[in-house]
Design an enzyme around this catalytic site. Structure first.
Site, PDB file in Angstrom:
ATOM      1  N   HIS A 252      27.512 -81.999 -16.693  1.00  0.00           N
ATOM      2  CA  HIS A 252      27.118 -80.657 -17.139  1.00  0.00           C
ATOM      3  C   HIS A 252      28.255 -79.686 -16.887  1.00  0.00           C
ATOM      4  O   HIS A 252      28.829 -79.662 -15.800  1.00  0.00           O
ATOM      5  CB  HIS A 252      25.873 -80.179 -16.398  1.00  0.00           C
ATOM      6  CG  HIS A 252      25.481 -78.779 -16.780  1.00  0.00           C
ATOM      7  ND1 HIS A 252      24.774 -78.500 -17.936  1.00  0.00           N
ATOM      8  CD2 HIS A 252      25.733 -77.588 -16.192  1.00  0.00           C
ATOM      9  CE1 HIS A 252      24.607 -77.193 -18.028  1.00  0.00           C
ATOM     10  NE2 HIS A 252      25.175 -76.609 -16.976  1.00  0.00           N
TER      11      HIS A 252
ATOM     12  N   ASP B 240      11.439 -72.738 -15.588  1.00  0.00           N
ATOM     13  CA  ASP B 240      12.777 -72.146 -15.668  1.00  0.00           C
ATOM     14  C   ASP B 240      12.904 -71.272 -16.904  1.00  0.00           C
ATOM     15  O   ASP B 240      13.467 -70.172 -16.839  1.00  0.00           O
ATOM     16  CB  ASP B 240      13.842 -73.244 -15.694  1.00  0.00           C
ATOM     17  CG  ASP B 240      15.207 -72.649 -15.999  1.00  0.00           C
ATOM     18  OD1 ASP B 240      15.686 -71.852 -15.178  1.00  0.00           O
ATOM     19  OD2 ASP B 240      15.768 -72.936 -17.069  1.00  0.00           O
TER      20      ASP B 240
ATOM     21  N   ARG C 213      14.408 -62.907 -15.798  1.00  0.00           N
ATOM     22  CA  ARG C 213      15.667 -62.546 -15.146  1.00  0.00           C
ATOM     23  C   ARG C 213      16.590 -61.827 -16.119  1.00  0.00           C
ATOM     24  O   ARG C 213      17.311 -60.903 -15.747  1.00  0.00           O
ATOM     25  CB  ARG C 213      16.367 -63.802 -14.612  1.00  0.00           C
ATOM     26  CG  ARG C 213      15.682 -64.391 -13.382  1.00  0.00           C
ATOM     27  CD  ARG C 213      16.197 -65.790 -13.092  1.00  0.00           C
ATOM     28  NE  ARG C 213      17.648 -65.816 -12.947  1.00  0.00           N
ATOM     29  CZ  ARG C 213      18.404 -66.886 -13.159  1.00  0.00           C
ATOM     30  NH1 ARG C 213      17.864 -68.029 -13.533  1.00  0.00           N
ATOM     31  NH2 ARG C 213      19.713 -66.813 -13.015  1.00  0.00           N
TER      32      ARG C 213
ATOM     33  N   SER D 121      18.291 -72.916 -11.970  1.00  0.00           N
ATOM     34  CA  SER D 121      18.024 -72.980 -13.401  1.00  0.00           C
ATOM     35  C   SER D 121      18.696 -74.201 -14.024  1.00  0.00           C
ATOM     36  O   SER D 121      18.070 -74.992 -14.731  1.00  0.00           O
ATOM     37  CB  SER D 121      18.516 -71.691 -14.055  1.00  0.00           C
ATOM     38  OG  SER D 121      18.377 -71.762 -15.451  1.00  0.00           O
TER      39      SER D 121
ATOM     40  N   LYS E 175      16.735 -78.313 -15.056  1.00  0.00           N
ATOM     41  CA  LYS E 175      16.783 -79.041 -16.324  1.00  0.00           C
ATOM     42  C   LYS E 175      17.448 -80.404 -16.135  1.00  0.00           C
ATOM     43  O   LYS E 175      16.977 -81.421 -16.630  1.00  0.00           O
ATOM     44  CB  LYS E 175      17.526 -78.210 -17.371  1.00  0.00           C
ATOM     45  CG  LYS E 175      16.689 -77.009 -17.819  1.00  0.00           C
ATOM     46  CD  LYS E 175      17.437 -76.065 -18.725  1.00  0.00           C
ATOM     47  CE  LYS E 175      18.349 -75.152 -17.929  1.00  0.00           C
ATOM     48  NZ  LYS E 175      18.825 -73.976 -18.652  1.00  0.00           N
TER      49      LYS E 175
END
Lengths: 435, 435
Positions: free
Chosen positions: B82, B161, B168, B183, B187
């Site tokens: 990621h 989330d 947010r 967050s 995922k």
């Protein structure tokens, strides 16, 4: 301008400008700004505070959200008093007529009790017939004729504060000193008196437990008031034990009559005199505080204050006989019980909040805004901090119109006390005078 | 348990327990807890943070709010990557097939571009026929047969989330390192790979501008992953200039083909190799990072990665001819314009975010989630930091299917550059490897 940027700005600790604060508050009232943005903003204020100017602006915008009472046509110098609240704090009951007896005009808008604290309106409603919801014109007429009125706040006073307070109440942003200062002062400024004396309580029964915090709050409120062209002064006073002897409603009226007959407990009489002196000094009618206090004390002893109290009660529909024969006029409790000392020693400390909650459990207060009050319920406190007590001696008498919670209340009261074998000093009554 | 107490507790900087966090998150999803309480809580987290254990718990509860993909029946070692996002960061396109060519299983769920950053899904959709929304069973089948799939996140992944991020986004609580970490990781954990390599970008085109913040974020994510039994490693890499040469969608696919043909730009090739090496090391198949990187580089040069890329594209319905003849398969831009250097000197700095916004203005990105993308639009960057430039020399070529914004885009691009007369050092590509 957008709300996100304003939350961000406050989060970064920057000062918001007038237009930005107005955008926020107006948008919040008009429900253009959702509550979730306002609560995030308020939490950012909790952490980052506001500058004095910013806070004064913020408060002023809340004032402008509703009705502002114009007292300029009353004639005379209007001076009010506000206490941050405590247990047994029935000072307003004798202070307002006392100040009026000294030539001031006292336009007092008070509140009701909630949680461990009592409220002046509830106490006055112990007097049969007394009306707290008179019209604006009757209020002004009474101020002109009697010089004093104690009534309830109208719904139109600072609606922005009301809405914001409801949100703070559920988002853990109540105990922020700037937000508390803005909330109190928005109402007081809208009520239109030209001078205001603040009694900021500190200790185990106060919202500000620490004296340092009480001073900060006082300072913030003084700044807001002065920025908005009001004459301001403040006293920081003790709430580590109940004030006076009586905690409740009818019993505090009776005690007020005693104070205005020169026979009240020392501590509550002293603070009443100090506050009246400060109000007189603030009005400009008396420059020297000591002389002002002497004049105040004289009017408690010579019946002038008590006469004003009677005049006020009569003007608002109440039975003025309460001044001469309170026990006949006021509702008497059906049940009472003595709290006895479990041991020999000295009272070292009182958890005053717990004492207030004991009164609440007897029916003298309310847990929720909608709860009803038992005006006859309450506590008479016979032993306070530094007093010597013997095992089996009566510490207090609890009263109520129901016997239901009596045993539990006795336990609560005992548990609020700390008794020690060693001699103890009494706490000071007045920590500071700021003017 | 009540929400007020939990907000208060966090405001006071205390650690919330598992049951308390669960109460909050579950209540928020079920809309028993209003948004205004959640936003106040999130602002308190912004100021007070969370302990590593608390944050891991928080993240895990968000994972449990939705579907968790079980990849245990795939066989083989699943490792994902990621990136926190940047400009020209098309690394996944070549990294995923490269890692698969090294024997790993790469179950990649990617996102779309927003604002100045691009998204892997948008890039892949430049390839005619490529489907990002295949069924769960097809996804697993493909992983078994091909060893790699890049698809979109399903809607059921970490709905808590999603809901919290929306809140947010409007309450200035996005840029909180623990909340960002939670967050992302909610995922990634739900997506079920057993190992995860993080590429945390830092610099003018990254969400974390400061390297210190990037390291904190990496550390927080590693802790969350490890606490939840995942194999984790992270690289902190530069985003002070675009990565590689191409910024856009179709052009980044073409560049990926070049990388997998051993002819890609140095920087993006290097980080692809480093990340592939880390994934291989994390899987346990290769203990030594240098040896792992050598193997990775070999598979870029020998065509093994490119073959996997073709297999993946074919499996997902796309035209694998893109691997041999990208210009024929990919949509070509209708307009292009050269950005010329206004002076002699060296490129000292690039405002990489602004470069990304230039690509957006050409049609390569989207301002809002609902905007459409022009796959042929983009930028080819010929001069980067430390490069010598002469007045009139081509710095970049901008492309778009519309000529409308071309002049404005040229100005934006020029304004994103800082040119100096003195020689300049190139920024490091990799600041740190944490494992």
């Amino acid at each position: 301008m957008n709300t996100y940027d304003l939350i961000f700005k406050k989060r970064e600790g920057e000062k918001l400008e007038h237009e930005e604060l107005k955008f926020l508050i107006d948008g919040f009232i008009e429900e253009k700004i959702p509550q979730y943005q306002m609560s995030a903003f308020l939490m950012a204020v909790y952490f980052k505070g506001m500058t004095p100017e910013e806070l004064s602006d913020f408060t002023n915008i809340m004032v402008k959200s509703g009705e502002e009472i114009d007292l300029n046509d009353i004639g005379g110098i209007t001076v009010d008093k506000h206490s941050t609240g405590g247990v047994g704090d029935g000072v307003s009951l004798s202070l307002a007529p006392l100040a009026a007896s000294l030539g001031l005009v006292v336009p007092m808008m008070s509140g009701r009790g909630l949680g461990h604290t009592g409220g002046t309106l509830d106490k006055l409603e112990s007097i049969p017939g007394y009306r707290i919801d008179i019209t604006r014109n009757s209020f002004k007429d009474q101020l002109r004729k009697v010089g004093v009125a104690i009534i309830g706040q109208t719904k139109n006073i600072a609606p922005a504060d009301k809405k914001m307070y409801s949100l703070r109440d559920v988002t853990a942003t109540v105990d922020s000193i700037p937000l508390i200062a803005a909330s109190i002062m928005s109402k007081k400024l809208a009520e239109g008196s030209s001078g205001l004396v603040l009694d900021v309580k500190t200790g185990s029964g106060a919202f500000m437990r620490k004296t340092e915090d009480a001073k900060k709050l006082a300072k913030a409120m003084l700044e807001i008031g002065r920025y908005n062209n009001r004459k301001m002064a403040a006293v920081i006073s003790d709430m580590n034990q109940p004030l006076g002897r009586s905690i409740g409603n009818a019993n505090e009226i009776k005690q007020a009559v005693e104070i205005m007959s020169g026979k009240g407990p020392d501590d509550i009489t002293e603070i009443t005199v100090v506050l009246a002196g400060m109000m007189l000094q603030l009005s400009g009618r008396q420059k020297d505080l000591k002389t002002a206090q002497k004049a105040a004390l004289a009017n408690l002893n010579n019946g002038a204050a008590l006469k004003k109290f009677g005049d006020m009660i009569e003007a608002q529909g109440g039975d003025r006989k309460v001044c001469s024969n309170p026990d006949e006029v006021l509702k008497q409790p059906e049940y009472s019980a003595e709290v006895k000392s479990p041991e020999n020693g000295y009272i070292e400390a009182m958890d005053t909040r717990k004492v207030g909650l004991t009164a609440l459990s007897l029916g003298a207060g309310r847990e929720r805004v909608i709860d009803k009050i038992d005006h006859s319920a309450g506590i008479e406190v016979f032993k306070k901090i530094s007093d010597k007590v013997e095992a089996g001696e009566t510490l207090a008498v609890l009263s109520s119109s129901t016997v239901k919670n009596m045993e539990e209340a006795k336990d609560m009261y005992i548990n609020s006390l700390k008794i020690t074998k060693d001699k103890v000093k009494s706490p000071e009554l007045i920590y500071d005078i700021i003017n």
